[in-house]
Design an enzyme around this catalytic site. Structure first.
Site, PDB file in Angstrom:
ATOM      1  N   MET A  50      11.291  40.447  49.108  1.00 48.46           N
ATOM      2  CA  MET A  50      11.272  41.903  49.163  1.00 48.46           C
ATOM      3  C   MET A  50      11.161  42.295  50.630  1.00 48.46           C
ATOM      4  O   MET A  50      10.138  42.061  51.263  1.00 48.46           O
ATOM      5  CB  MET A  50      10.102  42.492  48.386  1.00 48.46           C
ATOM      6  CG  MET A  50      10.214  44.003  48.270  1.00 48.46           C
ATOM      7  SD  MET A  50       8.756  44.833  47.655  1.00 48.46           S
ATOM      8  CE  MET A  50       7.805  44.949  49.126  1.00 48.46           C
ATOM      9  N   ILE A  80       8.166  46.966  44.984  1.00 54.83           N
ATOM     10  CA  ILE A  80       6.808  47.166  44.485  1.00 54.83           C
ATOM     11  C   ILE A  80       5.814  47.591  45.563  1.00 54.83           C
ATOM     12  O   ILE A  80       4.909  48.356  45.309  1.00 54.83           O
ATOM     13  CB  ILE A  80       6.306  45.920  43.725  1.00 54.83           C
ATOM     14  CG1 ILE A  80       5.016  46.238  42.997  1.00 54.83           C
ATOM     15  CG2 ILE A  80       6.174  44.729  44.646  1.00 54.83           C
ATOM     16  CD1 ILE A  80       4.579  45.193  42.032  1.00 54.83           C
ATOM     17  N   ASP A  81       5.968  47.108  46.798  1.00 54.94           N
ATOM     18  CA  ASP A  81       4.936  47.385  47.780  1.00 54.94           C
ATOM     19  C   ASP A  81       5.481  47.507  49.203  1.00 54.94           C
ATOM     20  O   ASP A  81       4.968  46.893  50.115  1.00 54.94           O
ATOM     21  CB  ASP A  81       3.875  46.279  47.721  1.00 54.94           C
ATOM     22  CG  ASP A  81       2.606  46.654  48.467  1.00 54.94           C
ATOM     23  OD1 ASP A  81       2.321  47.856  48.594  1.00 54.94           O
ATOM     24  OD2 ASP A  81       1.916  45.739  48.939  1.00 54.94           O
ATOM     25  N   PRO A  82       6.528  48.296  49.420  1.00 50.24           N
ATOM     26  CA  PRO A  82       7.035  48.455  50.783  1.00 50.24           C
ATOM     27  C   PRO A  82       6.245  49.524  51.535  1.00 50.24           C
ATOM     28  O   PRO A  82       5.548  50.322  50.940  1.00 50.24           O
ATOM     29  CB  PRO A  82       8.472  48.911  50.568  1.00 50.24           C
ATOM     30  CG  PRO A  82       8.386  49.708  49.321  1.00 50.24           C
ATOM     31  CD  PRO A  82       7.353  49.011  48.464  1.00 50.24           C
ATOM     32  N   ARG A 124       5.065  52.286  45.658  1.00 50.81           N
ATOM     33  CA  ARG A 124       4.186  52.889  46.659  1.00 50.81           C
ATOM     34  C   ARG A 124       4.904  54.066  47.314  1.00 50.81           C
ATOM     35  O   ARG A 124       5.997  53.917  47.830  1.00 50.81           O
ATOM     36  CB  ARG A 124       3.822  51.884  47.735  1.00 50.81           C
ATOM     37  CG  ARG A 124       2.917  52.471  48.801  1.00 50.81           C
ATOM     38  CD  ARG A 124       2.833  51.584  50.003  1.00 50.81           C
ATOM     39  NE  ARG A 124       2.223  50.325  49.683  1.00 50.81           N
ATOM     40  CZ  ARG A 124       1.343  49.706  50.438  1.00 50.81           C
ATOM     41  NH1 ARG A 124       0.969  50.244  51.577  1.00 50.81           N
ATOM     42  NH2 ARG A 124       0.845  48.545  50.102  1.00 50.81           N
TER      43      ARG A 124
END
Length: 109
Positions: free
Chosen positions: A12, A48-50, A74
């Protein structure tokens, strides 16, 4: 059972300050592996979590790779609160006015 791949990149990538060719290369590598091993391509993107979301992600690596949807986990807390109040957690992300509808993708939180 059924297995569904989401995003399908090798990793990612960071969206806050990436070089777009790195985004393309790692996604292409991951999609190639999934196609060779499983004979399918991912239909959705999932970040999911950038740390931030870029128009590059929405245009080059969502609509143009054939994703039907892009989802992320996020966002800025003020943006999240506004979207909750206005019930706009799902939207069509039109990332590039110059490229038009070819690079729009359904998006959600």
């Amino acid at each position: 059972g059924q297995l569904e791949f989401s995003n399908g990149g090798w990793c990612m990538h960071d969206e806050a300050a990436p070089f777009y060719m790195d985004m393309i290369d790692q996604t292409t590598l991951g999609h190639k592996f999934i196609m060779e091993q499983f004979g399918v391509r991912p239909k959705t993107g999932w970040q999911i979590d950038p740390f931030g979301h870029s128009a590059t992600q929405a245009s080059l690596l969502s609509a143009e790779v054939g994703f039907e949807g892009l989802f992320f986990g996020r966002i800025d807390y003020q943006d999240l609160e506004l979207r909750r109040k206005t019930k706009s957690a799902e939207f069509v992300w039109r990332a590039s006015p110059s490229l038009g509808a070819n690079v729009q993708v359904f998006s959600g939180l």
